[in-house]
Design a protein around this motif. Structure first.
Motif, mmCIF file in Angstrom:
data_model
loop_
_atom_site.group_PDB
_atom_site.id
_atom_site.type_symbol
_atom_site.label_atom_id
_atom_site.label_comp_id
_atom_site.label_asym_id
_atom_site.label_seq_id
_atom_site.Cartn_x
_atom_site.Cartn_y
_atom_site.Cartn_z
ATOM 1 N N ASP A 228 0.880 -1.176 0.000
ATOM 2 C CA ASP A 228 0.000 0.000 0.000
ATOM 3 C C ASP A 228 0.910 1.216 0.000
ATOM 4 N N ALA A 229 0.334 2.390 0.140
ATOM 5 C CA ALA A 229 1.129 3.611 0.028
ATOM 6 C C ALA A 229 2.165 3.754 1.131
ATOM 7 N N PRO A 240 10.080 -14.715 -6.153
ATOM 8 C CA PRO A 240 9.179 -13.584 -5.877
ATOM 9 C C PRO A 240 7.975 -13.946 -5.009
ATOM 10 N N THR A 241 7.585 -15.193 -4.995
ATOM 11 C CA THR A 241 6.406 -15.587 -4.203
ATOM 12 C C THR A 241 6.805 -16.131 -2.836
ATOM 13 N N GLY A 242 8.098 -16.192 -2.568
ATOM 14 C CA GLY A 242 8.548 -16.700 -1.287
ATOM 15 C C GLY A 242 8.401 -15.650 -0.201
ATOM 16 N N PRO A 243 8.812 -15.977 0.998
ATOM 17 C CA PRO A 243 8.708 -15.023 2.105
ATOM 18 C C PRO A 243 9.599 -13.802 1.860
ATOM 19 N N ALA A 244 9.119 -12.660 2.341
ATOM 20 C CA ALA A 244 9.875 -11.419 2.174
ATOM 21 C C ALA A 244 11.162 -11.481 2.985
ATOM 22 N N ILE A 245 12.263 -10.974 2.399
ATOM 23 C CA ILE A 245 13.520 -10.937 3.141
ATOM 24 C C ILE A 245 13.589 -9.706 4.034
ATOM 25 N N SER A 246 12.683 -8.721 3.772
ATOM 26 C CA SER A 246 12.643 -7.520 4.598
ATOM 27 C C SER A 246 11.334 -6.786 4.338
ATOM 28 N N THR A 247 10.850 -6.092 5.341
ATOM 29 C CA THR A 247 9.656 -5.252 5.202
ATOM 30 C C THR A 247 9.933 -3.917 5.858
ATOM 31 N N GLY A 248 9.098 -2.946 5.536
ATOM 32 C CA GLY A 248 9.284 -1.636 6.134
ATOM 33 C C GLY A 248 8.114 -0.738 5.849
ATOM 34 N N THR A 249 8.172 0.455 6.437
ATOM 35 C CA THR A 249 7.120 1.444 6.230
ATOM 36 C C THR A 249 7.709 2.670 5.560
ATOM 37 N N PRO A 270 4.310 6.371 -3.693
ATOM 38 C CA PRO A 270 4.055 5.130 -4.420
ATOM 39 C C PRO A 270 2.623 4.648 -4.188
ATOM 40 N N ALA A 271 2.091 3.981 -5.184
ATOM 41 C CA ALA A 271 0.756 3.399 -5.074
ATOM 42 C C ALA A 271 0.878 1.916 -4.775
ATOM 43 N N ALA A 272 -0.209 1.355 -4.261
ATOM 44 C CA ALA A 272 -0.230 -0.077 -3.980
ATOM 45 C C ALA A 272 0.062 -0.850 -5.264
#
Length: 398
Positions: A228-229, A240-249, A270-272
């Protein structure tokens, strides 16, 4: 023992001829300033002179090689200096074109000037030296290295470097291949490069990118996807469909994304579903960088897609400047080596000339004294011959 008159006269004539020969040799030496008129005069000195002359001739050839190499390197350095000035102008135009106040028409005008700068870069890549040989063609110096077709530029030279002997056992490169200088340039920040997804709908724009921790950078390919934004996930492009190696806001209109030792600055909203790829740097020639800017400015609409394209090419432009600067630094080092070798060659020439002078040049004071002695000896031999001619029994019977 009976001595004939004929034998006496012949001996006297031989003595006069010998004295005349000695005198003529000394006179010849005084005329040409050479101590030896033939190798037989001093075989040891003559052999030594041959060796010294050979070494001196080789030293003279090194000097000619150095002069040629210095001229060629100076031409290359000036060409790259001009190319750097052109890249500065391209950067200025790129920043001007990415300004939000520009219209499609004004950006096309900027693209028109960029096309001119592209032609200038190609012309500099085809620079010739004073002998009509191409500087950046590698070993294929008789063939034009760069050919332009619309926005595409191809390289026809090779990856070789011409070398020249500047001294005994010393080889110095007199140029650089166009492939090394203009073509094989790392893209992005030199370690990784980014690109915005073709289907992005938001206004997110990637800015500067850096490697904050080289030991943490794995060199893989990744995809940053905004769920999302305000939130994003980073996936390995190979899974690409595996678990994320990192996330953030992501908050506001600017922020920083950090992962695996990489730092990416982002602006806009950025847009979703928007995505940005991160891949290891690949090679991109400087001409393609300029062509990318031209295409970005000639494409109507502007917006985030254009800004992402321009920012990516600006990073490539920095890498091209670095390539030019690195090559110019190497040229400077080679020219310093040639300058030092020139000084050494001058010292060696002085030594050779001094040695040859000691072996071949005439001592005029000694030669003049010798000439006077030989002249007196010849006069005495001639006078003795005259008296000997009168030693006949008939002179006493008169």
């Amino acid at each position: 023992m009976r001595i004939s008159t004929t034998w006496q006269q012949q001996q006297s004539v031989n003595q006069m001829l010998n004295r005349q020969y000695d005198l003529s040799q000394t006179q010849l030496a005084l005329g040409n300033g050479k101590a030896m008129q033939s190798p037989s005069d001093n075989p040891a000195a003559a052999a030594r002179a041959v060796d010294v002359n050979s070494a001196s001739a080789q030293n003279d050839q090194y000097s000619r090689n150095i002069n040629m190499a210095t001229t060629r390197l100076s031409t290359e350095e000036q060409s790259l200096s001009n190319a750097s000035d052109i890249l500065d102008r391209i950067r200025t135009l790129a920043l001007e074109g990415s300004n939000g106040t520009q219209t499609d028409e004004s950006r096309k005008s900027i693209a028109t000037e960029l096309r001119q700068t592209l032609q200038q870069l190609v012309a500099l890549g085809n620079t010739k030296d004073g002998q009509g040989e191409y500087i950046f063609a590698g070993n294929r110096t008789s063939s034009q290295p760069f050919t332009q077709s619309e926005l595409g530029v191809t390289y026809s030279g090779d990856q070789g470097q011409r070398m020249v002997a500047a001294g005994a056992g010393l080889q110095v490169a007199t140029g650089d291949s166009g492939d090394d200088v203009f073509m094989s340039i790392k893209g992005g920040n030199g370690t990784f490069q980014t690109a915005a997804g073709a289907t992005n709908t938001g206004t997110g724009v990637v800015g500067a990118t850096t490697v904050t921790d080289a030991s943490a950078w794995t060199g893989g390919s990744y995809t940053i996807t905004f769920t999302d934004a305000s939130n994003y996930e980073i996936h390995d492009a190979a899974n690409p469909t595996g678990p994320a190696i990192s996330t953030g806001t992501y908050a506001g209109n600017s922020g920083v994304i950090n992962f695996n030792g990489a730092q990416i600055n982002l602006t806009g909203a950025p847009a979703a579903g928007d995505s940005f790829s991160v891949t290891p740097s690949s090679s991109q020639d400087v001409f393609s960088t300029v062509a990318g800017l031209i295409t970005a400015f000639e494409t109507p609409g502007g917006g985030a897609a254009m800004n992402n394209a321009v920012n990516a090419q600006l990073q490539n432009l920095d890498q091209a400047q670095g390539s030019f600067l690195n090559t110019r630094t190497q040229i400077g080092a080679r020219m310093n080596t040639l300058d030092q070798q020139t000084s050494l060659g001058s010292d060696m020439k002085l030594q050779y000339d001094t040695t040859l002078s000691g072996l071949q040049d005439l001592d005029y004071a000694s030669a003049a004294s010798k000439f006077s002695q030989q002249q007196s000896a010849l006069d005495a031999a001639q006078q003795a011959y005259v008296k000997m001619q009168n030693l006949s029994l008939f002179n006493y019977l008169k």
